[in-house]
Motif scaffolding. Sequence first.
Motif, PDB file in Angstrom:
ATOM      1  N   GLN A  27      16.452  -6.520  -2.096  1.00  0.00           N
ATOM      2  CA  GLN A  27      15.166  -7.236  -2.173  1.00  0.00           C
ATOM      3  C   GLN A  27      13.976  -6.347  -1.793  1.00  0.00           C
ATOM      4  N   GLY A  28      14.233  -5.077  -1.503  1.00  0.00           N
ATOM      5  CA  GLY A  28      13.151  -4.219  -1.031  1.00  0.00           C
ATOM      6  C   GLY A  28      12.620  -3.324  -2.138  1.00  0.00           C
ATOM      7  N   ARG A  29      11.563  -2.607  -1.822  1.00  0.00           N
ATOM      8  CA  ARG A  29      11.067  -1.637  -2.807  1.00  0.00           C
ATOM      9  C   ARG A  29      10.404  -0.428  -2.148  1.00  0.00           C
ATOM     10  N   VAL A  30      10.413   0.652  -2.905  1.00  0.00           N
ATOM     11  CA  VAL A  30       9.715   1.867  -2.489  1.00  0.00           C
ATOM     12  C   VAL A  30       8.581   2.045  -3.487  1.00  0.00           C
ATOM     13  N   VAL A  31       7.374   2.266  -2.986  1.00  0.00           N
ATOM     14  CA  VAL A  31       6.232   2.430  -3.882  1.00  0.00           C
ATOM     15  C   VAL A  31       5.667   3.828  -3.683  1.00  0.00           C
ATOM     16  N   VAL A  32       5.465   4.526  -4.789  1.00  0.00           N
ATOM     17  CA  VAL A  32       4.989   5.911  -4.724  1.00  0.00           C
ATOM     18  C   VAL A  32       3.661   6.023  -5.465  1.00  0.00           C
ATOM     19  N   LYS A  33       2.657   6.583  -4.799  1.00  0.00           N
ATOM     20  CA  LYS A  33       1.354   6.782  -5.451  1.00  0.00           C
ATOM     21  C   LYS A  33       1.298   8.168  -6.078  1.00  0.00           C
ATOM     22  N   ARG A  34       0.843   8.250  -7.284  1.00  0.00           N
ATOM     23  CA  ARG A  34       0.695   9.527  -7.986  1.00  0.00           C
ATOM     24  C   ARG A  34      -0.648   9.547  -8.703  1.00  0.00           C
ATOM     25  N   PRO A  35      -1.212  10.734  -8.942  1.00  0.00           N
ATOM     26  CA  PRO A  35      -2.334  10.788  -9.874  1.00  0.00           C
ATOM     27  C   PRO A  35      -1.843  10.251 -11.225  1.00  0.00           C
ATOM     28  N   GLN A  36      -2.742   9.645 -12.030  1.00  0.00           N
ATOM     29  CA  GLN A  36      -2.273   8.912 -13.207  1.00  0.00           C
ATOM     30  C   GLN A  36      -1.340   9.720 -14.123  1.00  0.00           C
ATOM     31  N   PHE A  37      -1.646  11.024 -14.285  1.00  0.00           N
ATOM     32  CA  PHE A  37      -0.868  11.812 -15.255  1.00  0.00           C
ATOM     33  C   PHE A  37       0.227  12.656 -14.604  1.00  0.00           C
ATOM     34  N   ALA A  38       0.482  12.418 -13.320  1.00  0.00           N
ATOM     35  CA  ALA A  38       1.445  13.263 -12.606  1.00  0.00           C
ATOM     36  C   ALA A  38       2.873  12.923 -13.003  1.00  0.00           C
ATOM     37  N   PRO A  39       3.766  13.909 -12.917  1.00  0.00           N
ATOM     38  CA  PRO A  39       5.181  13.611 -13.155  1.00  0.00           C
ATOM     39  C   PRO A  39       5.721  12.677 -12.074  1.00  0.00           C
ATOM     40  N   LEU A  40       6.862  12.079 -12.354  1.00  0.00           N
ATOM     41  CA  LEU A  40       7.498  11.167 -11.398  1.00  0.00           C
ATOM     42  C   LEU A  40       7.943  11.932 -10.155  1.00  0.00           C
ATOM     43  N   LEU A  41       7.888  11.268  -8.990  1.00  0.00           N
ATOM     44  CA  LEU A  41       8.382  11.903  -7.770  1.00  0.00           C
ATOM     45  C   LEU A  41       9.872  12.186  -7.940  1.00  0.00           C
ATOM     46  N   ALA A  42      10.288  13.397  -7.629  1.00  0.00           N
ATOM     47  CA  ALA A  42      11.694  13.820  -7.697  1.00  0.00           C
ATOM     48  C   ALA A  42      12.276  13.625  -9.103  1.00  0.00           C
ATOM     49  N   ASP A  43      11.391  13.527 -10.119  1.00  0.00           N
ATOM     50  CA  ASP A  43      11.819  13.283 -11.513  1.00  0.00           C
ATOM     51  C   ASP A  43      12.627  11.995 -11.667  1.00  0.00           C
ATOM     52  N   GLU A  44      12.433  11.081 -10.755  1.00  0.00           N
ATOM     53  CA  GLU A  44      13.258   9.854 -10.725  1.00  0.00           C
ATOM     54  C   GLU A  44      12.525   8.726 -11.463  1.00  0.00           C
ATOM     55  N   PRO A  45      13.123   8.182 -12.533  1.00  0.00           N
ATOM     56  CA  PRO A  45      12.446   7.102 -13.267  1.00  0.00           C
ATOM     57  C   PRO A  45      12.208   5.874 -12.383  1.00  0.00           C
ATOM     58  N   ALA A  46      11.020   5.277 -12.518  1.00  0.00           N
ATOM     59  CA  ALA A  46      10.673   4.127 -11.678  1.00  0.00           C
ATOM     60  C   ALA A  46      11.163   2.839 -12.334  1.00  0.00           C
ATOM     61  N   SER A  47      11.316   1.771 -11.525  1.00  0.00           N
ATOM     62  CA  SER A  47      11.686   0.467 -12.081  1.00  0.00           C
ATOM     63  C   SER A  47      10.494  -0.134 -12.819  1.00  0.00           C
ATOM     64  N   GLU A  48       9.290   0.087 -12.271  1.00  0.00           N
ATOM     65  CA  GLU A  48       8.071  -0.433 -12.899  1.00  0.00           C
ATOM     66  C   GLU A  48       6.889   0.388 -12.401  1.00  0.00           C
ATOM     67  N   SER A  49       5.856   0.533 -13.258  1.00  0.00           N
ATOM     68  CA  SER A  49       4.668   1.291 -12.841  1.00  0.00           C
ATOM     69  C   SER A  49       3.405   0.479 -13.097  1.00  0.00           C
ATOM     70  N   TRP A  50       2.401   0.725 -12.264  1.00  0.00           N
ATOM     71  CA  TRP A  50       1.096   0.082 -12.411  1.00  0.00           C
ATOM     72  C   TRP A  50       0.082   1.225 -12.401  1.00  0.00           C
ATOM     73  N   HIS A  51      -0.904   1.204 -13.307  1.00  0.00           N
ATOM     74  CA  HIS A  51      -1.881   2.299 -13.251  1.00  0.00           C
ATOM     75  C   HIS A  51      -3.268   1.845 -13.650  1.00  0.00           C
ATOM     76  N   ASN A  52      -4.260   2.602 -13.198  1.00  0.00           N
ATOM     77  CA  ASN A  52      -5.616   2.474 -13.736  1.00  0.00           C
ATOM     78  C   ASN A  52      -6.010   3.856 -14.237  1.00  0.00           C
ATOM     79  N   GLU A  53      -7.315   4.121 -14.396  1.00  0.00           N
ATOM     80  CA  GLU A  53      -7.674   5.419 -15.005  1.00  0.00           C
ATOM     81  C   GLU A  53      -7.511   6.600 -14.043  1.00  0.00           C
ATOM     82  N   ALA A  54      -7.256   6.343 -12.790  1.00  0.00           N
ATOM     83  CA  ALA A  54      -7.134   7.452 -11.843  1.00  0.00           C
ATOM     84  C   ALA A  54      -5.743   7.582 -11.217  1.00  0.00           C
ATOM     85  N   VAL A  55      -5.161   6.471 -10.821  1.00  0.00           N
ATOM     86  CA  VAL A  55      -3.890   6.553 -10.088  1.00  0.00           C
ATOM     87  C   VAL A  55      -2.805   5.693 -10.716  1.00  0.00           C
TER      88      VAL A  55
END
Length: 299
Positions: A264-292
């Motif tokens: 039931q838990g989650r890990v949330v990672v903030k990245r610049p909008q165009f940055a690669p995934l942390l540790a190249d690990e595909p996310a379950s879901e992503s949310w973005h705006n024009e910057a992050v």
Amino acid sequence: MTDVPQTYDETGAVVHCQLFYVNDSQQAQVESLQSLIAEHTLPIILDIEVATEKLTQRRRQQLSQASTQPILLLDNKDKLSWLSDGLSVAPEWDKLQRRVVSAGRKSELLLQAAKITSDSHVIDATAGFGHDSLILASTGAQVTMLEQQPLMALLLLAEQQRMSALPNWQKLMSRLQIINADALSYFANLEASTVADNATTIDVVYLDPMFPEDSYQDSKTGKGAKVGKHMQALHQLARPPTLDEERQLLSSVQAVVKQSMQGQGRVVVKRPQFAPLLADEPASESWHNEAVRFDGYFV
Ligand SMILES: C[S@@+](CC[C@H](N)C(=O)[O-])C[C@H]1O[C@@H](n2cnc3c(N)ncnc32)[C@H](O)[C@@H]1O
């Protein structure tokens, strides 16, 4: 890392800082900073001086250039800031008041991604200036803030103390726990301990690790986030993790949240909008705006 004074050290060596205060009536504030350092066993030694000249922008530049140690300033409103390349930077949580008051899942992408309630316990494992922690804590959740750099941890603790004196902020301040620790070791220890040892549940872990300074914008379109003075200053202190460190951190954080929340838990990672995934690990879901972008890992 660029221009890092020799006093910074990732091995936990003591950091010598110069602290300038502006008038003699600030003795009590200086003492309370010393108490914070002792209470939280921060590896910091303050060389304390009263500023004999007015701290104009020119004087700040001179001080920055002349010193090999990090410089802290206690201004006439008892606000502690760090003089980084002649610029004073501080958490300045009061400036976030309007955002914190109106924060909700509609206005804050972070809250959409984290999906927390007032019963949640969140660990912000890369606290920095604590701005995202405040948004997380605006929900009523308890927020544990980990910050590896002693100097940043001191700025956070001093800001918490200063803001706790303001009646409107007291409740929110009481929900923040600031710890000077490296997230990698902190989660490795939690992972090694048994469920019974970990009395409090961890609903969400939030990670906003350093990112290479020149990579916040898309190299072709120039779109993306501008690097503000707070981030510029942080780049003097902390370096981005290696791929190996990213992998270790993400997997150990995922293991701890999974153990605590059983799916039931989650890990949330903030990245610049165009940055690669942390540790190249595909996310379950992503949310973005024009910057992050916030990448959510459901565990
Ligand atoms: C990009 S900043 C975070 C900014 C923060 N989200 C805010 O709202 O101000 C990253 C911060 O995490 C800290 N940090 C990086 N790696 C860490 C680790 N392994 N453990 C604890 N803190 C870490 C850095 O020292 C830096 O202060």
